[in-house]
Structures are given as structure tokens and as C-alpha cells.
Scaffold this active site. Structure first.
Site, PDB file in Angstrom:
ATOM      1  N   PHE A  76     -17.434  10.219  10.315  1.00  0.00           N
ATOM      2  CA  PHE A  76     -18.779   9.899   9.802  1.00  0.00           C
ATOM      3  C   PHE A  76     -18.830   9.830   8.284  1.00  0.00           C
ATOM      4  CE2 PHE A  76     -19.277  11.893  13.951  1.00  0.00           C
ATOM      5  CZ  PHE A  76     -20.114  11.002  14.600  1.00  0.00           C
ATOM      6  N   LYS A 105       0.840  -1.207   0.000  1.00  0.00           N
ATOM      7  CA  LYS A 105       0.000   0.000   0.000  1.00  0.00           C
ATOM      8  C   LYS A 105       0.871   1.251   0.000  1.00  0.00           C
ATOM      9  CE  LYS A 105      -4.059  -0.329   2.210  1.00  0.00           C
ATOM     10  NZ  LYS A 105      -5.086  -0.360   3.242  1.00  0.00           N
ATOM     11  N   GLY A 140     -24.717  -3.468   4.230  1.00  0.00           N
ATOM     12  CA  GLY A 140     -23.451  -4.198   4.328  1.00  0.00           C
ATOM     13  C   GLY A 140     -22.359  -3.187   4.559  1.00  0.00           C
ATOM     14  N   LYS A 189     -20.676   7.772  17.741  1.00  0.00           N
ATOM     15  CA  LYS A 189     -20.458   7.118  16.441  1.00  0.00           C
ATOM     16  C   LYS A 189     -21.297   5.838  16.336  1.00  0.00           C
ATOM     17  CE  LYS A 189     -18.704   5.705  12.610  1.00  0.00           C
ATOM     18  NZ  LYS A 189     -19.091   6.283  11.338  1.00  0.00           N
ATOM     19  N   GLU A 205     -18.173   6.026   2.344  1.00  0.00           N
ATOM     20  CA  GLU A 205     -17.406   5.651   1.165  1.00  0.00           C
ATOM     21  C   GLU A 205     -18.212   6.038  -0.065  1.00  0.00           C
ATOM     22  OE1 GLU A 205     -16.376   1.488   1.422  1.00  0.00           O
ATOM     23  OE2 GLU A 205     -15.426   1.802   3.364  1.00  0.00           O
ATOM     24  N   CYS A 261     -18.897  -0.882   8.001  1.00  0.00           N
ATOM     25  CA  CYS A 261     -19.266  -0.221   9.266  1.00  0.00           C
ATOM     26  C   CYS A 261     -20.526  -0.786   9.927  1.00  0.00           C
ATOM     27  CB  CYS A 261     -19.433   1.279   9.030  1.00  0.00           C
ATOM     28  SG  CYS A 261     -17.868   2.075   8.636  1.00  0.00           S
ATOM     29  N   PHE A 286     -31.980   7.192   3.974  1.00  0.00           N
ATOM     30  CA  PHE A 286     -31.900   5.847   4.553  1.00  0.00           C
ATOM     31  C   PHE A 286     -33.274   5.180   4.641  1.00  0.00           C
ATOM     32  CE2 PHE A 286     -27.744   7.238   5.153  1.00  0.00           C
ATOM     33  CZ  PHE A 286     -26.950   6.115   5.263  1.00  0.00           C
TER      34      PHE A 286
HETATM   35  N1  NAD Z   1     -14.695   2.711   5.854  1.00  0.00           N
HETATM   36  C1  NAD Z   1     -15.565   3.641   6.263  1.00  0.00           C
HETATM   37  O1  NAD Z   1     -16.442   4.095   5.521  1.00  0.00           O
HETATM   38  C2  NAD Z   1     -15.491   4.166   7.679  1.00  0.00           C
HETATM   39  C3  NAD Z   1     -16.243   5.295   8.025  1.00  0.00           C
HETATM   40  C4  NAD Z   1     -16.157   5.795   9.321  1.00  0.00           C
HETATM   41  C5  NAD Z   1     -15.352   5.146  10.254  1.00  0.00           C
HETATM   42  N2  NAD Z   1     -14.647   4.039   9.899  1.00  0.00           N
HETATM   43  C6  NAD Z   1     -13.783   3.408  10.896  1.00  0.00           C
HETATM   44  O2  NAD Z   1     -12.431   3.800  10.628  1.00  0.00           O
HETATM   45  C7  NAD Z   1     -11.546   2.735  10.960  1.00  0.00           C
HETATM   46  C8  NAD Z   1     -10.697   2.374   9.765  1.00  0.00           C
HETATM   47  O3  NAD Z   1     -11.550   1.859   8.763  1.00  0.00           O
HETATM   48  P1  NAD Z   1     -11.058   1.661   7.251  1.00  0.00           P
HETATM   49  O4  NAD Z   1     -12.234   1.234   6.471  1.00  0.00           O
HETATM   50  O5  NAD Z   1     -10.262   2.836   6.835  1.00  0.00           O
HETATM   51  O6  NAD Z   1     -10.049   0.419   7.475  1.00  0.00           O
HETATM   52  P2  NAD Z   1      -9.027  -0.221   6.433  1.00  0.00           P
HETATM   53  O7  NAD Z   1      -8.969  -1.661   6.770  1.00  0.00           O
HETATM   54  O8  NAD Z   1      -9.350   0.216   5.046  1.00  0.00           O
HETATM   55  O9  NAD Z   1      -7.619   0.470   6.810  1.00  0.00           O
HETATM   56  C9  NAD Z   1      -6.932   0.249   8.005  1.00  0.00           C
HETATM   57  C10 NAD Z   1      -5.432   0.404   7.682  1.00  0.00           C
HETATM   58  O10 NAD Z   1      -4.695   0.407   8.907  1.00  0.00           O
HETATM   59  C11 NAD Z   1      -3.462  -0.244   8.669  1.00  0.00           C
HETATM   60  N3  NAD Z   1      -2.892  -0.626   9.972  1.00  0.00           N
HETATM   61  C12 NAD Z   1      -3.365  -1.505  10.871  1.00  0.00           C
HETATM   62  N4  NAD Z   1      -2.576  -1.515  11.977  1.00  0.00           N
HETATM   63  C13 NAD Z   1      -1.603  -0.598  11.764  1.00  0.00           C
HETATM   64  C14 NAD Z   1      -0.494  -0.129  12.544  1.00  0.00           C
HETATM   65  N5  NAD Z   1      -0.267  -0.586  13.771  1.00  0.00           N
HETATM   66  N6  NAD Z   1       0.316   0.800  12.011  1.00  0.00           N
HETATM   67  C15 NAD Z   1       0.081   1.303  10.766  1.00  0.00           C
HETATM   68  N7  NAD Z   1      -0.950   0.897   9.991  1.00  0.00           N
HETATM   69  C16 NAD Z   1      -1.777  -0.035  10.489  1.00  0.00           C
HETATM   70  C17 NAD Z   1      -3.834  -1.403   7.774  1.00  0.00           C
HETATM   71  O11 NAD Z   1      -2.703  -1.898   7.062  1.00  0.00           O
HETATM   72  C18 NAD Z   1      -4.864  -0.726   6.835  1.00  0.00           C
HETATM   73  O12 NAD Z   1      -4.229  -0.172   5.680  1.00  0.00           O
HETATM   74  C19 NAD Z   1     -12.420   1.606  11.490  1.00  0.00           C
HETATM   75  O13 NAD Z   1     -12.519   1.702  12.882  1.00  0.00           O
HETATM   76  C20 NAD Z   1     -13.764   1.904  10.871  1.00  0.00           C
HETATM   77  O14 NAD Z   1     -14.833   1.381  11.614  1.00  0.00           O
HETATM   78  C21 NAD Z   1     -14.689   3.544   8.630  1.00  0.00           C
END
Ligand code: NAD
Length: 434
Positions: A152, A35, A260, A207, A155, A263, A252
Site C-alpha cells: 500500500f 538497473k 494518474g 488492494k 511513491e 496504480c 484524498f
Molecule cells: N508504484 C507504486 O506506487 C505501487 C504501490 C503499490 C503496489 N504496486 C504494485 O507493485 C507492482 C510493481 O510496481 P512497480 O511500480 O514497482 O513496477 P516497476 O515497473 O517500477 O518495476 C517492476 C520491475 O520488475 C522487473 N521485472 C519484470 N519481470 C521480471 C522477472 N521475471 N524477473 C526479474 N525482474 C523482473 C522489471 O525489470 C522492473 O524493474 C505492480 O503490481 C504495482 O501495481 C505499485
């Protein structure tokens, strides 16, 4: 401000890019070598509209960089955001906090005095206290703050959501952390975005409560849509009829194959666990989760029913695999259960998704035939099923479709089409709640 973002996934990368676009200096750290290398080569590892331009612009301006090395990134950081994953823990549905704890342990030796550590990951109540304890044990003499700043963004509309949020929530225990976060978000506050400062537990819970409420709305309209089918009402009329009530709101309330994504499924489960742990059961959330679990597979059975009740020897074209449009995210997508239900009924699946095929291949078994576009998927199929509301499926060329499909059957799990229009073209049309 100098910001370090730990975790460069959907949230970390978008947040980091947007913070740098506000003018802050941002270093995004990730453990995933592929990445980080891709990002350094100017390649964006996820599909998110507008993100490639935003990243390129801020890298070129020298405000955004990527590294594998925390020790190199952390010195001089005013704020260190934790944006690592918090998936469901295997077996019990609690949030798996191992990545958050690891990030806290790894950053501790490199923090400068005055650093504010901010959890942006979605984490259960009390996680801020745990992060604080981990860092305190490693650095007993260090002056630092721990804050919560849940994210919040959606995607598919992540940049817009980040730059024009309905609100920014911060959970802070001290003035210093409040000041740093206020400064970081200052560019937004001129647009009248409310910055809500509260305690850390309130921010952490906000959240989960937001996601659970939205999940409840979806499960609610999905149950109403089932009732509509039984009584001959059109759920779109009902949804509009209630959604225009400002106490309810129209968003919504689109019936479909169930929620799905990365989150809602995991966050509703984690909230139920928190409720149980504190002897405050959340029955309404429990019901929303149960309705959604049943619904996904039920959508597969709905397709089989439309095919005459037997999937054996049938070929089904699935249009869309991702959990919603404008993302490549396949986590907990309803398509996964739908494919399995169709295969269990003996049907063969041909599938196309504009962005999610690579991620889908990792989650589905080899029997799915992946196609290069919607028309190739429909070639020789008995029926077409719209699973995801991609724009590419909103204006299908029905002359071509009728030449390709063996049986003129369109199952529209997103209600993209008007029944009369489709039936006028000689197709059978099965929608949701209509
Ligand atoms: N995806 C969404 O739409 C969304 C929206 C709001 C909140 N969130 C929350 O945000 C958080 C992240 O979600 P995401 O979808 O971005 O996850 P993701 O899996 O896409 O990304 C997480 C990243 O963290 C990296 N990582 C893990 N441990 C690490 C470490 N110790 N050091 C450095 N990098 C590390 C992983 O390699 C990965 O690239 C989650 O808690 C999720 O619930 C997600």
C-alpha cells in the site's frame, strides 16, 4: 530471514531496502541489466526521498545485494516476493500477468523446500492459485506455500509508508506461510501495526478495493469542484466541511487535474474487468474512471479558455509533469493529456519538472521545450500552469514571474495559492473549484 525480491522497481526496491533495514538478509533480482548495474554501483534508478541512504546503509552492512541471476539468489530463501509490474493489458484493461507468470516459471527450478512465494505485485483474485499451479507443474514433489501480501506504499513517501503502514495485509492458506510472514513483519508489529491475516482472494481483492475507493474519493471531489465553480462556492471550504466528519476523512479530497500514476488508473480498470467476469458490475468505480478520463483533457481546455479560448500562437509554461510531487513517475500523469490538449489547441508548451523530465521526454512528443527551472519555463510564456504540487512551486518569486510572463495569468490546477494574494500582485488567477 532470507528474502529474495523479484523485480526491483518502485515497490521491489523500497520493500527490499526496508526489509534489509529490519535486519533480514535480502537479495533483489531484476532482469534489467542497466538497473542492476546501476544499483551495484550505488546509483538509485528512481527518485524516492531517502532511498539512496537506506540502500547504501544496508548494502554496507552486508544485508542487501542485487543480482541478475535468480539461480544464484534463490537457494536458501525463506520467502520469495514477486514485485514485478502488472500493467494494463493492451486492448482490454485486464491486468497483464505475463511478468508474474514468468517470475513463477523462472523461480520454480531453484526453490528450496519450505519456500514461501509471496505476491506483492497488485494482482487480480485467483493469481495466487495460478502461481501455485505453475510451480506445482514444474516441481510436483516440492513442499512450498503461496501467499499474498499486497503493498500500500505511496511513491514519494514510500519508506515512511513501508515502515509505518496503517496495516499489513497477508493472504495465507497455511500456518507455515503465516508464520514466515509474521516473522518478516515482526519488527513492525511492536509499533502496533495491525497484521491482518485473511484468505488469499480476500487479500488480493483488498488492494484493488482500497485503490478503487481512493479513486472514487478523488473523482467525487473533482465533480463537486466543478459544481462549486458553477455556483460560486469554494471547494476547499466544502472539502474541509465534509473531511472533518470522521466518517468521511479529509484525505484524498483535494480537487485537481485527476488521478494518474502507476496504480489507480490500471487498478480501477482491472477491478472493473474482475467485476464483469464475475457478473458483479461495479458501477460506482465505472463512474469514477469515466469522470477521471474526461477530467485530464478538460484541464487542458480550461487553460485554453483562460487564454481567451484560442491557443494558437500562445506559449504555456507547465510547472510540473509527474502525476504527483516527490516522484519521477510519469505513468498516466494528467500532464500527458494536458500537453496534448494544449498542443491540439495550437499552443506551444514549455515545461519544467524537478525530477520527471527524463521520463517525460520518453512519453511526450518532441515539440515540448524542456527547461532547467520554473523561471526559464515562464520566460516569454503567456501563462503559467501549475500541474504538480512540488514544493518548489509553492513560493514563486512573483516579481520575477511578472517580468517573464507576457500575460499575467496563473492557472493553479493544485490550488497551491490563495486567490487574494495572487490577485493583489496584479495576476489573473484561475484555480480548481474556487
Ligand atoms: N508504484 C507504486 O506506487 C505501487 C504501490 C503499490 C503496489 N504496486 C504494485 O507493485 C507492482 C510493481 O510496481 P512497480 O511500480 O514497482 O513496477 P516497476 O515497473 O517500477 O518495476 C517492476 C520491475 O520488475 C522487473 N521485472 C519484470 N519481470 C521480471 C522477472 N521475471 N524477473 C526479474 N525482474 C523482473 C522489471 O525489470 C522492473 O524493474 C505492480 O503490481 C504495482 O501495481 C505499485
Amino acid at each position: 530471514m532470507r528474502i529474495v525480491m523479484i523485480g526491483t522497481g518502485y515497490v521491489g526496491l523500497v520493500s527490499g531496502a526496508c526489509f534489509s533495514d529490519f535486519g533480514h538478509s535480502v537479495c533483489c533480482v531484476d532482469k534489467d541489466v542497466a538497473k542492476v548495474n546501476a544499483l551495484r554501483d550505488g546509483k538509485i534508478p528512481i527518485f524516492e526521498p531517502g532511498l539512496d541512504e537506506l540502500v547504501a546503509k544496508n548494502v554496507a552492512a552486508g544485508r542487501l545485494e542485487f543480482t541478475l541471476d535468480l539461480a544464484e539468489a534463490l537457494p536458501g530463501a525463506d520467502a520469495v516476493f514477486i514485485a514485478v509490474g502488472t500493467p494494463s493489458r493492451r486492448g482490454d484493461g485486464h491486468a497483464d500477468l505475463s511478468y508474474v507468470h514468468a517470475a513463477a516459471r523462472e523461480m520454480a527450478p531453484h526453490l528450496d523446500p519450505g519456500a514461501v512465494i509471496v505476491t506483492k505485485s497488485t494482482v487480480p483474485v485467483g493469481t495466487g492459485d495460478q502461481v501455485e499451479r505453475i510451480i506445482r507443474e514444474a516441481r510436483p514433489d516440492l513442499e512450498f506455500s503461496v501467499a499474498s501480501n499486497p503493498e500500500f506504499l505511496r511513491e514519494g513517501a514510500a519508506i515512511e509508508d513501508f515502515k509505518r503502514p496503517d496495516r499489513v495485509v497477508i493472504g495465507v492458506n497455511d500456518e507455515h506461510a503465516a508464520g514466515v510472514l509474521h516473522e518478516i513483519y515482526r519488527p513492525l508489529l511492536g509499533n502496533e501495526t495491525p497484521l491482518l491475516a485473511m484468505t488469499r482472494p480476500a487479500a488480493e481483492l483488498t488492494k484493488y478495493a482500497a485503490n478503487a475507493f481512493l479513486a472514487i474519493k478523488i473523482s467525487f471531489i473533482n465533480e463537486i469542484s466543478d459544481l462549486c465553480e458553477k455556483v460560486g462556492a469554494d471547494v476547499l471550504d466544502v472539502a474541509k466541511g465534509i473531511g472533518l466528519d470522521s466518517r468521511i476523512g479529509a484525505r484524498f479530497l483535494q480537487p485537481g487535474p485527476g488521478y494518474g500514476g502507476s496504480c489507480f488508473p490500471k487498478d480501477t480498470l482491472a477491478l472493473l474487468k474482475t467485476g464483469q467476469d464475475h457478473d458483479a458490475p461495479l458501477r460506482i468505480v465505472e463512474a469514477a474512471v469515466a469522470v477521471n478520463d474526461r477530467r485530464k483533457r478538460h484541464m487542458g481546455r480550461k487553460v485554453v479558455q483562460a487564454l481567451g479560448g484560442d491557443g494558437n500562437g500562445k506559449v504555456v509554461a507547465l510547472l510540473g509533469l509527474t502525476f504527483k510531487a516527490n516522484t519521477d513517475d510519469m505513468r498516466d500523469s494528467p500532464a500527458l493529456a494536458i500537453v496534448r490538449a494544449l498542443q491540439d489547441a495550437g499552443a506551444q508548451v514549455r515545461a519544467y519538472d524537478p525530477e520527471g523530465m527524463e521520463q517525460a521526454k520518453a512519453l511526450l512528443d518532441d515539440d515540448v521545450v524542456y527547461c532547467t527551472d520554473a523561471y526559464e519555463a515562464m520566460d516569454g510564456a503567456d501563462a503559467a500552469v501549475i500541474v504538480t504540487e512540488w514544493d518548489a512551486f509553492r513560493a514563486l518569486d512573483f516579481d520575477r514571474v511578472s517580468e517573464l510572463l507576457r500575460d499575467r495569468l496563473l492557472v493553479d490546477l493544485r490550488n497551491l495559492y490563495d486567490r487574494a494574494d495572487v490577485e493583489r500582485l496584479g495576476f489573473r488567477y484561475v484555480a480548481v473549484g474556487r
